[in-house]
Enzyme design. Sequence first.
Site, short mmCIF file in Angstrom:
data_model
loop_
_atom_site.label_atom_id
_atom_site.label_comp_id
_atom_site.label_asym_id
_atom_site.label_seq_id
_atom_site.Cartn_x
_atom_site.Cartn_y
_atom_site.Cartn_z
N LYS A 177 -3.62 0.52 14.66
CA LYS A 177 -3.72 1.51 13.57
C LYS A 177 -4.42 2.77 14.05
CE LYS A 177 -6.15 -1.43 11.02
NZ LYS A 177 -7.10 -2.09 10.09
N ARG B 157 0.86 -1.19 0.00
CA ARG B 157 0.00 0.00 0.00
C ARG B 157 0.89 1.24 0.00
NH1 ARG B 157 -4.02 -0.14 4.82
NH2 ARG B 157 -4.91 -1.91 3.74
N CYS C 218 -13.93 -2.70 5.80
CA CYS C 218 -13.01 -1.83 5.08
C CYS C 218 -13.70 -0.88 4.09
CB CYS C 218 -11.97 -2.66 4.35
SG CYS C 218 -10.94 -3.59 5.51
N CYS D 246 -15.15 -3.74 -0.60
CA CYS D 246 -13.75 -3.95 -0.20
C CYS D 246 -13.11 -5.00 -1.11
CB CYS D 246 -13.68 -4.40 1.25
SG CYS D 246 -14.18 -6.12 1.43
N CYS E 261 -16.12 -9.28 5.16
CA CYS E 261 -16.08 -9.69 6.57
C CYS E 261 -16.42 -8.47 7.42
CB CYS E 261 -14.71 -10.29 6.94
SG CYS E 261 -13.46 -9.05 7.36
N LYS F 66 -6.28 6.42 12.39
CA LYS F 66 -6.71 7.02 11.12
C LYS F 66 -7.28 8.42 11.34
CE LYS F 66 -7.74 2.54 9.11
NZ LYS F 66 -8.76 1.65 8.54
N CYS G 134 -7.42 -11.12 0.33
CA CYS G 134 -7.52 -10.75 1.74
C CYS G 134 -7.63 -11.99 2.62
CB CYS G 134 -8.74 -9.86 1.97
SG CYS G 134 -8.87 -9.43 3.72
N ARG H 33 -2.13 6.39 9.72
CA ARG H 33 -2.24 5.91 8.33
C ARG H 33 -2.40 7.09 7.36
NH1 ARG H 33 -4.03 0.55 8.07
NH2 ARG H 33 -3.19 -0.60 9.83
FE1 SRM Z 1 -8.99 -2.50 5.97
C1 SRM Z 1 -7.50 -5.13 7.49
C2 SRM Z 1 -8.03 -3.62 2.97
C3 SRM Z 1 -9.79 0.48 4.64
C4 SRM Z 1 -10.81 -1.80 8.76
N1 SRM Z 1 -7.88 -4.08 5.34
C5 SRM Z 1 -7.32 -5.04 6.14
C6 SRM Z 1 -6.40 -5.96 5.32
C7 SRM Z 1 -5.01 -5.41 5.39
C8 SRM Z 1 -6.49 -7.46 5.67
C9 SRM Z 1 -5.52 -8.03 6.67
O1 SRM Z 1 -5.38 -7.47 7.77
O2 SRM Z 1 -4.96 -9.08 6.35
C10 SRM Z 1 -7.06 -5.77 3.93
C11 SRM Z 1 -6.13 -6.00 2.72
C12 SRM Z 1 -6.83 -6.87 1.73
C13 SRM Z 1 -6.18 -6.97 0.41
O3 SRM Z 1 -5.96 -8.09 -0.05
O4 SRM Z 1 -5.91 -5.94 -0.19
C14 SRM Z 1 -7.67 -4.41 4.06
N2 SRM Z 1 -8.81 -1.70 4.16
C15 SRM Z 1 -8.48 -2.35 3.02
C16 SRM Z 1 -8.73 -1.49 1.81
C17 SRM Z 1 -7.75 -1.73 0.67
C18 SRM Z 1 -10.18 -1.74 1.35
C19 SRM Z 1 -10.56 -1.16 0.02
O5 SRM Z 1 -11.30 -1.87 -0.65
O6 SRM Z 1 -10.20 -0.05 -0.32
C20 SRM Z 1 -8.66 -0.10 2.45
C21 SRM Z 1 -7.27 0.47 2.49
C22 SRM Z 1 -7.27 1.83 3.10
C23 SRM Z 1 -5.97 2.56 2.97
O7 SRM Z 1 -5.62 2.95 1.87
O8 SRM Z 1 -5.34 2.80 4.00
C24 SRM Z 1 -9.11 -0.43 3.87
N3 SRM Z 1 -10.03 -0.92 6.62
C25 SRM Z 1 -10.35 0.18 5.87
C26 SRM Z 1 -11.38 0.93 6.52
C27 SRM Z 1 -12.04 2.20 5.97
C28 SRM Z 1 -11.34 3.43 6.41
O9 SRM Z 1 -10.27 3.38 7.00
O10 SRM Z 1 -11.90 4.51 6.16
C29 SRM Z 1 -11.69 0.27 7.69
C30 SRM Z 1 -12.81 0.66 8.70
C31 SRM Z 1 -12.43 1.81 9.56
C32 SRM Z 1 -11.64 1.34 10.72
O11 SRM Z 1 -10.42 1.29 10.62
O12 SRM Z 1 -12.24 0.99 11.73
C33 SRM Z 1 -10.82 -0.89 7.75
N4 SRM Z 1 -9.08 -3.31 7.83
C34 SRM Z 1 -9.94 -2.90 8.81
C35 SRM Z 1 -9.83 -3.80 9.94
C36 SRM Z 1 -10.62 -3.71 11.27
C37 SRM Z 1 -9.95 -2.78 12.21
C38 SRM Z 1 -10.57 -2.78 13.56
O13 SRM Z 1 -10.29 -1.87 14.33
O14 SRM Z 1 -11.32 -3.68 13.90
C39 SRM Z 1 -8.88 -4.78 9.58
C40 SRM Z 1 -8.38 -5.95 10.43
C41 SRM Z 1 -7.42 -5.55 11.49
O15 SRM Z 1 -6.93 -4.44 11.54
O16 SRM Z 1 -7.18 -6.42 12.32
C42 SRM Z 1 -8.44 -4.44 8.24
FE1 SF4 Z 2 -10.64 -8.09 3.91
FE2 SF4 Z 2 -12.66 -7.90 5.58
FE3 SF4 Z 2 -11.30 -5.72 4.89
FE4 SF4 Z 2 -12.88 -6.85 3.14
S1 SF4 Z 2 -13.54 -5.97 5.07
S2 SF4 Z 2 -10.75 -6.20 2.74
S3 SF4 Z 2 -12.70 -9.00 3.63
S4 SF4 Z 2 -10.50 -7.41 6.04
#
Ligand code: SRM
Ligand code: SF4
Length: 581
Positions: free
Chosen positions: A219, A79, A489, A440, A485, A221, A446, A148
């Site tokens: 993390k 990323r 995201c 997502c 899930c 944000k 993922c 981030r």
């Molecule tokens: Fe996310 C984890 C993709 C925005 C909440 N996110 C992941 C991972 C890295 C999976 C992993 O941990 O193994 C995903 C990568 C999958 C892949 O194959 O690419 C992933 N997140 C993404 C992206 C690419 C989704 C998208 O379709 O655009 C976004 C990248 C953002 C960026 O450029 O930085 C992305 N993730 C978000 C958001 C939205 C936001 O930030 O506005 C959220 C919800 C807001 C939040 O943070 O609460 C989000 N991602 C998570 C979480 C749950 C965090 C939590 O506090 O519970 C995880 C899992 C974790 O951190 O354990 C996660």
């Molecule tokens: Fe992966 Fe769940 Fe985030 Fe979708 S919402 S990219 S399935 S961690």
Amino acid sequence: MADEQDVGSPKPSAVEVAKTASHYLRGDIAKELADGVPGFGKASVQLLKNHGTYQQDDREARKAREGAKSERQISFMIRTVVPGGKLTAAQLLAAIDMGDELGNGTIRLTTRQSIQHHGVVKGELKDFMRRVHANHLTTLAACGDVERNIMCCPAPIHGNPVREQMQAKLDELARHLAPRTRAYYEIWLTDPDTGEQQRVAGGPEVVEPIYGPTYLPRKFKTAFALPEDNCTDIYANDLGFLVVHEQGRILGYNVLAGGGMGVTPSAAKTFPALAKRLGFVPPEDVLAIAEAIVKVQRDHGNRSDRKVARLKYTIHTMGLENFRAKVEEYFGKKLAPCHPADVHGFDDHIGWFPQGNGKHFYGLNVENGRVHDSGSFRLKTALRQILREIAPGVRITAHQSLLFSDLAAGDRDRIATILRAHGVKTSEEISTVRRWSMACVALPTCGLAVAESERVLPGLIDSLEPEVAKLGLAADAFTIRMTGCPNACARPYNSDIGIVGRTAGKYTIFLGGRLLGDRLNEQYKDVVPFEDLCREITAVLACYKAERTAVETLGDFCHRKGIDGVRSWAGEWLAGARGHG
Ligand code: SRM
Ligand code: SF4
């Protein structure tokens, strides 16, 4: 090493142990980078996230090979940080090239205005990072337990001092909160022949004045937004700066803290939360208040249980008043109460707009942020042509789409011609329901996905479009956000319709959030098979059509009628008792 699963233990989580031993994020990454095996050890896998990369394996390829018991086919997601989503045409072109030459031939525009590449192999990681650096970008702190990518409304409007000052403040804050460790430069950017680093941070040794040696518990944000344009979904962020402005002047910012979407349904202690309104600061205090909040989270966030380590849980545990008092202690003064200004508008900036200096910008909807060529749909090739021939400024939106700036009047037709020649619809040609949808990444990359998202949402929208048109709702804007899930995201928990992967092929539907992003939705139906989603959503829309008031949006209607009320009306509609089932 148990990673993010440690529950309730007072001892530091394994990730904390790895960070502590890492000497500012070095660990054994450099050694393991050269060891000739396809992946990294467990501690390095955790540390690498702070360098912007995730070790993954293609889950479909793994399944196909299971019988042969062969090794996992390891590759890396990388990323790149893009503060406020701002790029040049050359930078986006270079990112597309890198996806072709070192990745899986696509790039992914994310929900936080940054770029992801998938499928990079270990042997090419270093080359990849060097090319990102040469492209004047970085992957440091794109993931991991740090600040981030900071989001900001990307609309390139000139002559608007409020927007210009907000965007400048974002750049300042992004620089201020960037990690200072030299590990990144040592590991990735050292010339293999001369040993020289491409860029060396000053000072004799690494000091992280804000983060300290163990960085943050989780993390973190941050987003900036305007009351009239909350396109960055400010309430879903750990830290939000909502601009308060009058007569073209920024008076200051309402500071919002503790938003976050991810939940673990099996852990009742986890929950999605909207950020709380904490106080008001003048523009000159933005860096100091951000630093104070980051440091409170650094010192008081949970470092033993990563499930409850985000700022929203720190605030929940401390109580908002105690948290505010602690922030004020670190800030060194009292916070003024929030200004009454709050979000009241949202603009995705899709379409053709004057940008205030005689030029225009064009928002191109990129379905689920995936830039690729596939059969007759050749978005990647079309983008190359637009970027090379027109060379516009580029912005990535928090809705996974692109804005092209600095366009002349004639560029509108040129862009449309290029898009159509490559089988890509212009923004004017896509339906409203598709325009406001977002998914997502999910499968196959993922590792946390339990269900499909990006690959199935376009098909769901295909089936919904005629239903929406039949109901006469084609012009109504409502957000449909899908994730594979509950980590959320694509921010499904504050959307009008959230669709969250529950298990393979089955989803939970949520209703009652809204475009403004300032209200969480509620669970409507659980364990819904993918093939029933269209019918279930159509029933909800039929209810909306029949019973809404003249000014009500879908989310507001569901919120007023109540989930039970919608469920029972839609149930009758589905059973045919209302004549359309
Ligand atoms: Fe996310 C984890 C993709 C925005 C909440 N996110 C992941 C991972 C890295 C999976 C992993 O941990 O193994 C995903 C990568 C999958 C892949 O194959 O690419 C992933 N997140 C993404 C992206 C690419 C989704 C998208 O379709 O655009 C976004 C990248 C953002 C960026 O450029 O930085 C992305 N993730 C978000 C958001 C939205 C936001 O930030 O506005 C959220 C919800 C807001 C939040 O943070 O609460 C989000 N991602 C998570 C979480 C749950 C965090 C939590 O506090 O519970 C995880 C899992 C974790 O951190 O354990 C996660
Ligand atoms: Fe992966 Fe769940 Fe985030 Fe979708 S919402 S990219 S399935 S961690």
